[in-house]
Scaffold this motif. Structure first.
Motif, mmCIF file in Angstrom:
data_model
loop_
_atom_site.group_PDB
_atom_site.id
_atom_site.type_symbol
_atom_site.label_atom_id
_atom_site.label_comp_id
_atom_site.label_asym_id
_atom_site.label_seq_id
_atom_site.Cartn_x
_atom_site.Cartn_y
_atom_site.Cartn_z
ATOM 1 N N ILE A 136 0.863 -1.189 0.000
ATOM 2 C CA ILE A 136 0.000 0.000 0.000
ATOM 3 C C ILE A 136 0.896 1.235 0.000
ATOM 4 O O ILE A 136 1.817 1.342 0.802
ATOM 5 N N TRP A 137 0.601 2.169 -0.909
ATOM 6 C CA TRP A 137 1.464 3.341 -1.101
ATOM 7 C C TRP A 137 0.666 4.612 -0.826
ATOM 8 O O TRP A 137 -0.305 4.893 -1.527
ATOM 9 N N PRO A 138 1.043 5.403 0.191
ATOM 10 C CA PRO A 138 0.333 6.663 0.443
ATOM 11 C C PRO A 138 0.597 7.666 -0.676
ATOM 12 O O PRO A 138 1.730 7.813 -1.136
ATOM 13 N N THR A 139 -0.438 8.354 -1.126
ATOM 14 C CA THR A 139 -0.320 9.306 -2.232
ATOM 15 C C THR A 139 -1.064 10.587 -1.892
ATOM 16 O O THR A 139 -1.762 10.683 -0.880
ATOM 17 N N LEU A 243 10.360 1.330 -3.163
ATOM 18 C CA LEU A 243 9.789 1.261 -1.817
ATOM 19 C C LEU A 243 10.795 1.720 -0.769
ATOM 20 O O LEU A 243 10.469 2.546 0.103
ATOM 21 N N LYS A 244 12.006 1.188 -0.835
ATOM 22 C CA LYS A 244 13.023 1.558 0.157
ATOM 23 C C LYS A 244 13.405 3.032 0.030
ATOM 24 O O LYS A 244 13.677 3.706 1.039
ATOM 25 N N THR A 245 13.429 3.548 -1.194
ATOM 26 C CA THR A 245 13.730 4.968 -1.395
ATOM 27 C C THR A 245 12.652 5.845 -0.764
ATOM 28 O O THR A 245 12.947 6.850 -0.102
ATOM 29 N N ALA A 246 11.394 5.462 -0.949
ATOM 30 C CA ALA A 246 10.292 6.234 -0.374
ATOM 31 C C ALA A 246 10.341 6.207 1.146
ATOM 32 O O ALA A 246 10.131 7.243 1.808
ATOM 33 N N GLU A 247 10.610 5.031 1.727
ATOM 34 C CA GLU A 247 10.697 4.925 3.188
ATOM 35 C C GLU A 247 11.841 5.779 3.726
ATOM 36 O O GLU A 247 11.693 6.482 4.731
ATOM 37 N N GLY A 248 12.992 5.728 3.045
ATOM 38 C CA GLY A 248 14.137 6.527 3.484
ATOM 39 C C GLY A 248 13.885 8.015 3.350
ATOM 40 O O GLY A 248 14.285 8.810 4.214
ATOM 41 N N ALA A 254 11.256 13.752 7.910
ATOM 42 C CA ALA A 254 10.874 13.839 9.322
ATOM 43 C C ALA A 254 12.038 14.336 10.165
ATOM 44 O O ALA A 254 11.856 15.142 11.088
ATOM 45 N N SER A 255 13.247 13.866 9.848
ATOM 46 C CA SER A 255 14.434 14.313 10.580
ATOM 47 C C SER A 255 14.704 15.801 10.344
ATOM 48 O O SER A 255 15.032 16.546 11.280
ATOM 49 N N ASP A 286 3.508 8.439 8.573
ATOM 50 C CA ASP A 286 3.810 7.312 9.465
ATOM 51 C C ASP A 286 3.775 6.002 8.683
ATOM 52 O O ASP A 286 2.706 5.573 8.224
ATOM 53 N N PRO A 287 4.926 5.324 8.495
ATOM 54 C CA PRO A 287 4.943 4.079 7.708
ATOM 55 C C PRO A 287 4.157 2.950 8.367
ATOM 56 O O PRO A 287 3.780 1.994 7.696
#
Length: 366
Positions: A136-139, A243-248, A254-255, A286-287
């Motif tokens: 699931i991808w938030p958009t 996916l990993k790029t979006a999470e990072g 956030a940082s 929030d992931p």
């Protein structure tokens, strides 16, 4: 009085970085939101019951199945399959779906081992060559589905079409859409761009005129966040990198925000005045809210939770499992695949294709 249909979820209680402490706490949260749920917990019985005593409501709707071993997070898939078949908490969680004891299986364990065991235990559906993991991808529009995000590396045109059918069925089950839009991830939207497999899949999807999905065409990387389509289809290597790029990127932003809001007294005051807006932003980024990858293409539903998530994140994976089971995902996938293959088998052969075929036959007979 009408009986309420219950959904039974099998949980690999030992899976993930924290085991029963998180999986059972997540189940307790999910039960509060969906009281029609029942659970079958697989793992070390002593460890499970030690945590279960703190969750009274969960205890009344959960059954415990003792398992001799659990699969390590760093175990190789082949090793896990060889050593954990029939006796590990992961295997028996999946097996509960096969035997009909549960409607869906959820694990936060080793992804490779979970996929290997799920394929071996449940087998792939008749029309599917390779399974896929859908996320699931938030958009900006809400949420989309992206697949494959890591089950397989590379995909030919037929596999991309299968992913499109399965992703469309999942969108219908999860979002309640009659005809979700589907796009193939590519390096450009022009039909002449991209790899041969992607262009061929696009051509076939466009010509099939399917009644259960609406093929949008090619989409690019920035369309993921825009929510241009309901389902984005790609092969596992590209999908996992995205996916990993979006999470990072989410963690990076956030940082940056935390640092900016604490730099001066004026920025701290600004944070206090705009706290509601920042809270909404944090909630959207929030992931944990979109935790859970769905294994598609198997003869049963398996959900993979992030191994390092907390109780709230694991509960989100259980919410997803509940939705997939209640909204008849398996039958929707089977119906969509059957419809596509029937249309393809009945499709008239184009004249130029017929001419090429006859020319090949003629040259071969010379």
């Amino acid at each position: 009085m009408t009986d309420v249909k219950t959904t039974t979820i099998a949980i690999d209680a030992m899976g993930g970085d924290f085991g029963p402490a998180v999986t059972l706490a997540g189940a307790a949260l999910a039960l509060q939101r969906r009281p029609d749920t029942r659970f079958v917990l697989f793992g070390d019985e002593d460890a499970i019951r030690a945590v279960l005593k703190d969750h009274e409501a969960l205890r009344t709707v959960a059954s415990v199945r003792h398992c001799e071993m659990s699969i390590a997070m760093d175990a190789k898939p082949s090793q896990a399959l060889r050593q954990g078949r029939h006796k590990s908490s992961m295997w028996r969680t999946i097996e509960a779906v096969k035997t009909g004891e549960a409607d869906v299986a959820v694990s936060a364990g080793n992804t490779g081992a979970l996929m290997a065991m799920a394929k071996f235990c449940l087998r792939t559906m008749a029309e599917i060559e390779r399974p896929a993991i859908a996320a699931i991808w938030p958009t900006l529009r809400g949420e989309s589905i992206v697949l494959d995000v890591g089950a397989t590396i590379g995909a030919d045109a037929q596999q991309l079409i299968d992913f499109s059918m399965m992703g469309g069925a999942m969108a219908r089950a999860l979002f309640g859409l009659d005809k979700p839009t589907v796009g193939l991830l590519n390096i450009g939207v022009e039909e002449v761009k991209g790899q041969d497999e992607v262009r061929e899949a696009g051509r076939l999807l466009k010509e099939s005129n399917l009644d259960r999905i609406l093929y949008h065409g090619f989409v690019e990387g920035d369309d993921l966040g825009k929510g241009t389509v309901d389902v984005v289809v790609t092969e596992g290597f590209t999908g996992n990198v995205a996916l990993k790029t979006a999470e990072g990127t989410a963690r990076q932003i956030a940082s940056y925000l935390r640092e900016a809001m604490s730099r001066t007294w004026l920025s701290k005051l600004g944070y206090v005045l705009a706290r509601g807006a920042f809270d909404r932003l944090r909630d959207q980024m929030d992931p944990r809210k979109v935790n859970g990858g769905v294994f598609l293409g198997l003869n049963g539903i398996v959900i993979k939770s992030h191994g390092g998530t907390d109780a709230e994140g694991f509960a989100a994976a259980l919410d997803l499992a509940h939705a997939m089971a209640r909204n008849d995902l398996m039958n929707k996938i089977a119906a969509d695949l059957r419809s596509f293959h029937e249309r393809m088998s009945n499709a008239p052969v184009k004249q130029e294709e017929k001419d090429e075929h006859e020319a090949d036959i003629g040259s071969a007979s010379v």
